[in-house]
Design a protein around this motif. Structure first.
Motif, PDB file in Angstrom:
ATOM      1  N   ALA A 451     -33.581  77.507  -9.533  1.00  0.00           N
ATOM      2  CA  ALA A 451     -34.902  77.651 -10.162  1.00  0.00           C
ATOM      3  C   ALA A 451     -35.986  77.912  -9.139  1.00  0.00           C
ATOM      4  O   ALA A 451     -36.871  78.756  -9.351  1.00  0.00           O
ATOM      5  CB  ALA A 451     -35.217  76.381 -10.968  1.00  0.00           C
ATOM      6  N   ARG A 452     -35.916  77.239  -7.991  1.00  0.00           N
ATOM      7  CA  ARG A 452     -36.904  77.466  -6.942  1.00  0.00           C
ATOM      8  C   ARG A 452     -36.801  78.880  -6.376  1.00  0.00           C
ATOM      9  O   ARG A 452     -37.818  79.524  -6.097  1.00  0.00           O
ATOM     10  CB  ARG A 452     -36.733  76.438  -5.815  1.00  0.00           C
ATOM     11  CG  ARG A 452     -37.190  75.028  -6.188  1.00  0.00           C
ATOM     12  CD  ARG A 452     -37.356  74.163  -4.938  1.00  0.00           C
ATOM     13  NE  ARG A 452     -36.091  73.960  -4.240  1.00  0.00           N
ATOM     14  CZ  ARG A 452     -35.245  72.965  -4.513  1.00  0.00           C
ATOM     15  NH1 ARG A 452     -35.506  72.113  -5.500  1.00  0.00           N
ATOM     16  NH2 ARG A 452     -34.118  72.840  -3.829  1.00  0.00           N
ATOM     17  N   ALA A 453     -35.557  79.356  -6.213  1.00  0.00           N
ATOM     18  CA  ALA A 453     -35.372  80.712  -5.693  1.00  0.00           C
ATOM     19  C   ALA A 453     -35.929  81.753  -6.649  1.00  0.00           C
ATOM     20  O   ALA A 453     -36.559  82.734  -6.239  1.00  0.00           O
ATOM     21  CB  ALA A 453     -33.890  80.970  -5.447  1.00  0.00           C
ATOM     22  N   THR A 454     -35.718  81.544  -7.942  1.00  0.00           N
ATOM     23  CA  THR A 454     -36.252  82.462  -8.957  1.00  0.00           C
ATOM     24  C   THR A 454     -37.766  82.464  -8.934  1.00  0.00           C
ATOM     25  O   THR A 454     -38.422  83.510  -9.025  1.00  0.00           O
ATOM     26  CB  THR A 454     -35.732  82.079 -10.341  1.00  0.00           C
ATOM     27  OG1 THR A 454     -34.295  82.122 -10.332  1.00  0.00           O
ATOM     28  CG2 THR A 454     -36.259  83.026 -11.403  1.00  0.00           C
ATOM     29  N   ALA A 455     -38.358  81.280  -8.812  1.00  0.00           N
ATOM     30  CA  ALA A 455     -39.813  81.165  -8.796  1.00  0.00           C
ATOM     31  C   ALA A 455     -40.402  81.849  -7.559  1.00  0.00           C
ATOM     32  O   ALA A 455     -41.467  82.474  -7.612  1.00  0.00           O
ATOM     33  CB  ALA A 455     -40.210  79.692  -8.836  1.00  0.00           C
ATOM     34  N   ALA A 456     -39.693  81.740  -6.418  1.00  0.00           N
ATOM     35  CA  ALA A 456     -40.195  82.341  -5.179  1.00  0.00           C
ATOM     36  C   ALA A 456     -40.237  83.849  -5.272  1.00  0.00           C
ATOM     37  O   ALA A 456     -41.086  84.507  -4.674  1.00  0.00           O
ATOM     38  CB  ALA A 456     -39.327  81.899  -4.003  1.00  0.00           C
TER      39      ALA A 456
END
Length: 457
Positions: A451-456
């Motif tokens: 999820a963090r990678a997608t948000a970045a």
């Protein structure tokens, strides 16, 4: 007796003579003389499959490695030439129909692109999760999945002397810039490494960095001998050249310069490791292959072997045992037995995890301690490298015993966990936790990382 020895010595010297590098691709597949012995139907199937999956083979492989009397069952033939079942029946028929109708190249290319998207071109979070950032900008051509190790994809090395039919990096070779991972920015690589004091290992990968001229390798590797890169202790180079073009280390125009570069890195205190991709013991049988190994070892560099377990090529414990025995005798360190990745032609090559464990264990029982350095069966999955350590029964439940060799979270490493035994499963995502658990211990944390990678992005 002396005349016999002289004959064999003469033959060996003849085999070590320089030869031109002559390559065949999908465009001139029909010009390979050896294929004339195959049926017209089989040659048509090759043409169809090579429209979707990359195909490249050279004359050395055709003349020195493949036993054409054993085709189509010969493992080196299976390793390099396309087979019908490498595509799903539906995908094959759709592409075959275009060829039968003599469709224009544009239609074939468009369908190929569509079919490739269905083959999971970037498994294990390669693009979504592994790309690092510098000054808040994403870095092209780099992957940083594990804390200590950075992968670099030099643009000049994003092809190979030949292509393996099973290769999980096939998107690098199909001419689609949207799928390719590559960089020519040596300065950005160096800036990133300098900013990451925890990184001890740099892996040059591809493609195959050994297709590069030594002068190009120099720009990436020579600066690493400077004091500012003292923390980068280990330089790894992933390569199949010891099989597909061992001449690279023996009599190519800049072979000596290449070996001198490796020797200089070793003298500068770097641990240099050639991560050699081997799939069968016959790859080491030619005089040229043996001479390449000898010359490399003389530089002080280490050769480690790794490769996946593959149906039609090496799904036999005797093959792996003989391969590891041969490697130990030649001074190569057996390193990994991988599970075929969930991409490309996996449906043709994949072996159930239960059978993979049996083959690995069977091979291990046939080698001495020096050959038991090979880890596996190992899955390079999204969360990390997961090893099958065994099959056992606990409290009446048959289970796979698993552990992380490497994890996105370093704390996951070496931690055992258990999955329900499944005779058909071929990959981590197909396994379910044992003992009534809902999720594996790492799943929630891994989901948060995704999820963090997608948000970045």
């Amino acid at each position: 007796m002396s005349s016999v020895l002289n004959f064999y010595r003469h033959e060996e010297l003849r085999a070590l003579q320089p030869r031109p590098f002559k390559v065949f691709t999908e465009r001139n597949l029909d010009r390979i003389p050896a294929l004339e012995r195959l049926s017209e139907e089989r040659r048509f199937e090759m043409k169809v499959v090579s429209s979707v999956l990359p195909f490249r083979v050279n004359e050395y492989i055709i003349e020195e490695l493949i036993d054409w009397d054993q085709v189509p069952d010969d493992p080196l033939y299976q390793l390099t030439f396309p087979q019908r079942d490498m595509l799903s029946p539906d995908a094959f028929e759709r592409m075959a129909d275009l060829h039968r109708r003599g469709a224009p190249r544009e239609q074939i290319t468009a369908l190929a692109r569509q079919l490739r998207e269905e083959l999971n071109p970037h498994p294990a979070g390669q693009v979504a999760m592994n790309r690092p950032r510098l000054d808040d900008e994403p870095l092209e051509g780099l992957q940083h999945k594990y804390r200590e190790t950075v992968l670099f994809f030099p643009s000049q090395g994003q092809t190979c002397h030949a292509y393996c039919t099973f290769c999980f990096r096939w998107p690098q070779f199909v001419g689609d810039k949207d799928l390719r991972i590559a960089s020519t920015q040596a300065d950005r690589l160096q800036a990133y490494l300098e900013s990451q004091p925890q990184v001890s290992d740099l892996l040059l990968t591809g493609g195959d960095p050994m297709v590069m001229k030594t002068k190009h390798l120099l720009q990436y590797l020579e600066p690493l001998m400077e004091p500012r890169f003292e923390h980068v202790q280990n330089i790894r180079i992933g390569t199949k050249a010891l099989t597909f073009w061992p001449q690279r280390f023996v009599n190519d125009a800049d072979a000596d310069e290449l070996l001198q570069l490796l020797e200089r890195l070793v003298r500068a205190g770097k641990h240099v490791a050639l991560m050699a991709h081997y799939n069968h013991w016959r790859e080491m049988d030619t005089p040229m292959a043996r001479e390449a190994i000898r010359r490399l070892r003389d530089t002080g560099a280490e050769i480690r072997s790794q490769g996946p377990l593959l149906a039609h090529i090496n799904d036999d414990p005797e093959v792996w045992a003989r391969m590891w025995q041969t490697q130990v005798r030649l001074g190569i360190v057996p390193y990994y037995l991988f599970v075929e990745r969930d991409t490309g032609a996996r449906r043709y090559f994949e072996v159930p995890l239960a059978r993979a464990w049996e083959i690995y264990r069977g091979a291990m029982t046939r080698v001495s301690g020096l050959g038991r350095t090979a880890r596996g069966p190992s899955m390079s999955a999204g969360p990390g490298k997961v090893e099958i350590q065994g099959v056992t029964e606990i409290h009446g439940e048959k289970v796979f015993v698993l552990r992380f060799i490497q994890g996105r979270n370093p704390d996951w490493a070496q931690r055992p966990f258990f999955a329900r035994y499944d005779e058909q499963a071929t990959w981590l995502e197909q396994l379910r936790p044992a003992f009534g658990e809902d999720r594996f211990f790492f799943e929630d944390e891994y989901a948060a990382m995704q999820a963090r990678a997608t948000a970045a992005d």
